[in-house]
Design an enzyme around this catalytic site. Structure first.
Site, PDB file in Angstrom:
ATOM      1  CG  ASP A 143     101.380  -9.868  26.336  1.00 47.50           C
ATOM      2  OD1 ASP A 143     100.493  -9.724  27.204  1.00 47.50           O
ATOM      3  OD2 ASP A 143     101.864  -9.136  25.426  1.00 47.50           O
ATOM      4  CE  LYS A 181      94.275  -4.686  23.651  1.00 46.04           C
ATOM      5  NZ  LYS A 181      95.314  -3.871  23.336  1.00 46.04           N
ATOM      6  NE  ARG A 204     112.548  12.022  29.569  1.00 41.48           N
ATOM      7  CZ  ARG A 204     113.667  12.235  30.333  1.00 41.48           C
ATOM      8  NH1 ARG A 204     114.129  11.198  30.799  1.00 41.48           N
ATOM      9  NH2 ARG A 204     114.260  13.377  30.600  1.00 41.48           N
ATOM     10  CE1 TYR A 229      98.582  -6.719  19.201  1.00 41.09           C
ATOM     11  CE2 TYR A 229     100.532  -5.846  19.748  1.00 41.09           C
ATOM     12  CZ  TYR A 229      99.222  -5.671  19.205  1.00 41.09           C
ATOM     13  OH  TYR A 229      99.004  -4.406  18.821  1.00 41.09           O
TER      14      TYR A 229
HETATM   15  N1  PLP Z   1      99.919  -7.499  24.148  1.00 43.04           N
HETATM   16  C1  PLP Z   1      98.904  -8.037  23.724  1.00 43.04           C
HETATM   17  C2  PLP Z   1      98.250  -9.374  24.286  1.00 43.04           C
HETATM   18  C3  PLP Z   1      97.865  -7.167  22.784  1.00 43.04           C
HETATM   19  O1  PLP Z   1      96.614  -7.854  22.544  1.00 43.04           O
HETATM   20  C4  PLP Z   1      98.159  -5.850  22.748  1.00 43.04           C
HETATM   21  C5  PLP Z   1      97.423  -5.028  21.831  1.00 43.04           C
HETATM   22  O2  PLP Z   1      96.378  -5.411  21.365  1.00 43.04           O
HETATM   23  C6  PLP Z   1      99.592  -5.406  23.108  1.00 43.04           C
HETATM   24  C7  PLP Z   1     100.253  -6.407  23.803  1.00 43.04           C
HETATM   25  C8  PLP Z   1      99.761  -4.191  22.888  1.00 43.04           C
HETATM   26  O3  PLP Z   1      99.154  -3.151  23.722  1.00 43.04           O
HETATM   27  P1  PLP Z   1      99.113  -1.609  23.372  1.00 43.04           P
HETATM   28  O4  PLP Z   1      97.978  -1.531  22.234  1.00 43.04           O
HETATM   29  O5  PLP Z   1      98.663  -1.037  24.484  1.00 43.04           O
HETATM   30  O6  PLP Z   1     100.238  -1.157  22.924  1.00 43.04           O
END
Ligand code: PLP
Length: 387
Positions: free
Chosen positions: A178, A203, A52, A106
């Site tokens: 992001d 991703k 952790r 997102y």
């Molecule tokens: N940021 C973006 C641009 C995303 O497309 C996603 C998920 O689709 C996330 C963050 C969140 O990621 P996670 O599903 O790994 O928690």
């Protein structure tokens, strides 16, 4: 023993952060599936080795590799992209603080900001990423952070990222981006002055649609602060998932460059097809952010979205006629994924909110995988012709 290093991204993906000397000669980093480690006289809690606390050998290797590939000072991995986002913002903001956030985030991030942050006394104002002159009036005495995404989903647009960095510097804000959709192959935020870059490693970084993971990359002092918050919130990544992410990362450059090329071929095919009424791909000259993408990015990415003649019914029938892309949310994997954002990633928005965000209910989003471009185009062509 000479350390294996290189200046180019491809070399760093393979060798940065890998143990030197190799552990028992193992060419691949072993998995340290051990919750705790023998006490070696560590003087403070955060130096104890424990999963952790995000500091097993599997974590350390990944942290170094991730920092190296974005040319940043430091990095840490988390148990999901949302863990990276939530932990970062909760490390930077407390009750009474405020952030500016791009208005097309997102869905999970948007939900966190509008549902959870008010309960914690953290305020948010949303900004249009392309109207820097509108940002200053939204500043508050305790605005600490400006938060954007490299490529806004699902319209595949780029905000004025240079203005974001300038604005953050002028007003002493921490700039957070992001970078999931672009990946470090196409865009490296720290090279453009961003303080922190976040990823859903679920991703492109892992690339095989088989784990959920996140990362925070950027300034060392901030990463340390976020790592301490992570220890309390508990969103550490398991060593086995670390291993898979490290393996996936090694092919990131070849995967993403190939996906860039295939996506451009597909976008050109769709652009020329009479059944297509709108197409959003950064590599097309007609895209309003094409020049910006050329300036900031090394590639146009593997994501595109488009609208067919007709409505939701026609869009869904088209998706059902395809044989190669799998109809599923998420993106960035080796397999092409296709989805209708109004039904999946943006289903949490009301119809009015989607309309305001210009997201048509019939819009289709494609995450281009590693299948042959010819096969994908043939499949799309057949599904369009049968419509
Ligand atoms: N940021 C973006 C641009 C995303 O497309 C996603 C998920 O689709 C996330 C963050 C969140 O990621 P996670 O599903 O790994 O928690």
């Amino acid at each position: 023993m000479m350390e294996r290093t290189g200046r180019q991204l491809e070399t760093k993906l393979i060798h940065a952060g890998e143990p030197s000397p190799l552990i028992e000669g193992a060419v691949s980093m072993p998995i340290f599936q051990s919750a705790t480690f023998e006490y070696r006289g560590e003087q403070d809690y955060h130096s104890l080795r424990y999963i952790r606390l995000n500091n097993t050998p599997n974590h350390d290797a990944l942290h170094q590799k991730l920092a190296a590939i974005e040319n940043a000072e430091a990095a840490l991995v988390t148990s999901s992209g949302m863990a990276a986002i939530a932990t970062t913002l909760l490390a930077l903001l407390g009750a009474g603080d405020h952030l500016l956030a791009q208005n097309c985030l997102y869905g999970g991030t948007y939900g966190l900001l509008v549902n959870d942050f008010p309960l914690l006394g953290i305020g948010v104002d949303f900004i249009d990423g392309n109207r820097p002159s509108d940002w200053q009036p939204r500043l508050k005495p305790r605005t600490r952070v400006i938060y954007v995404e490299t490529i806004a989903n699902p319209l595949i647009e780029i905000a004025d990222l240079k203005a974001v960095v300038e604005f953050a510097k002028t007003h002493h804000l921490i700039s957070v981006i992001d970078n999931t959709f672009a990946s470090p192959v196409n865009f490296r935020p720290s090279e453009w002055g961003f303080d922190l870059s976040l990823h859903s490693c679920t991703k492109y970084l892992n690339g095989h649609s088989d784990i959920v993971a996140g990362a925070v990359i950027g300034r060392a002092s901030l990463i340390e602060k976020i790592n301490r918050k992570l220890a309390h919130l508990g969103g550490a990544l398991d060593p086995h998932a670390c291993f898979l992410l490290q393996r996936g990362l090694k092919t990131l450059a070849v995967r993403v460059r190939h996906q860039n090329q295939t996506a451009l071929k597909i976008a050109r095919f769709l652009e020329a097809h009479p059944a297509i009424e709108a197409i959003n791909y950064l590599g097309l000259e007609r895209h309003p952010n094409h020049a910006r993408a050329r300036e900031l990015f090394d590639g146009f990415g593997g994501m595109l979205s488009f609208e067919l003649r007709g409505g939701v019914k026609e869009a869904e029938e088209f998706i059902a006629r395809l044989s190669l892309p799998i109809s599923a949310p998420s993106l960035g994997g080796v397999e092409s994924l296709i989805t209708r954002p109004a039904a999946t990633s943006h289903a949490g928005l009301s119809a009015a909110e989607r309309l305001r965000a210009r997201i048509a209910d019939r819009l289709i989003r494609l995450s281009v995988g590693l299948e042959s471009a010819d096969d994908l185009i043939e499949d799309l062509d057949r599904a369009l012709e049968q419509g």
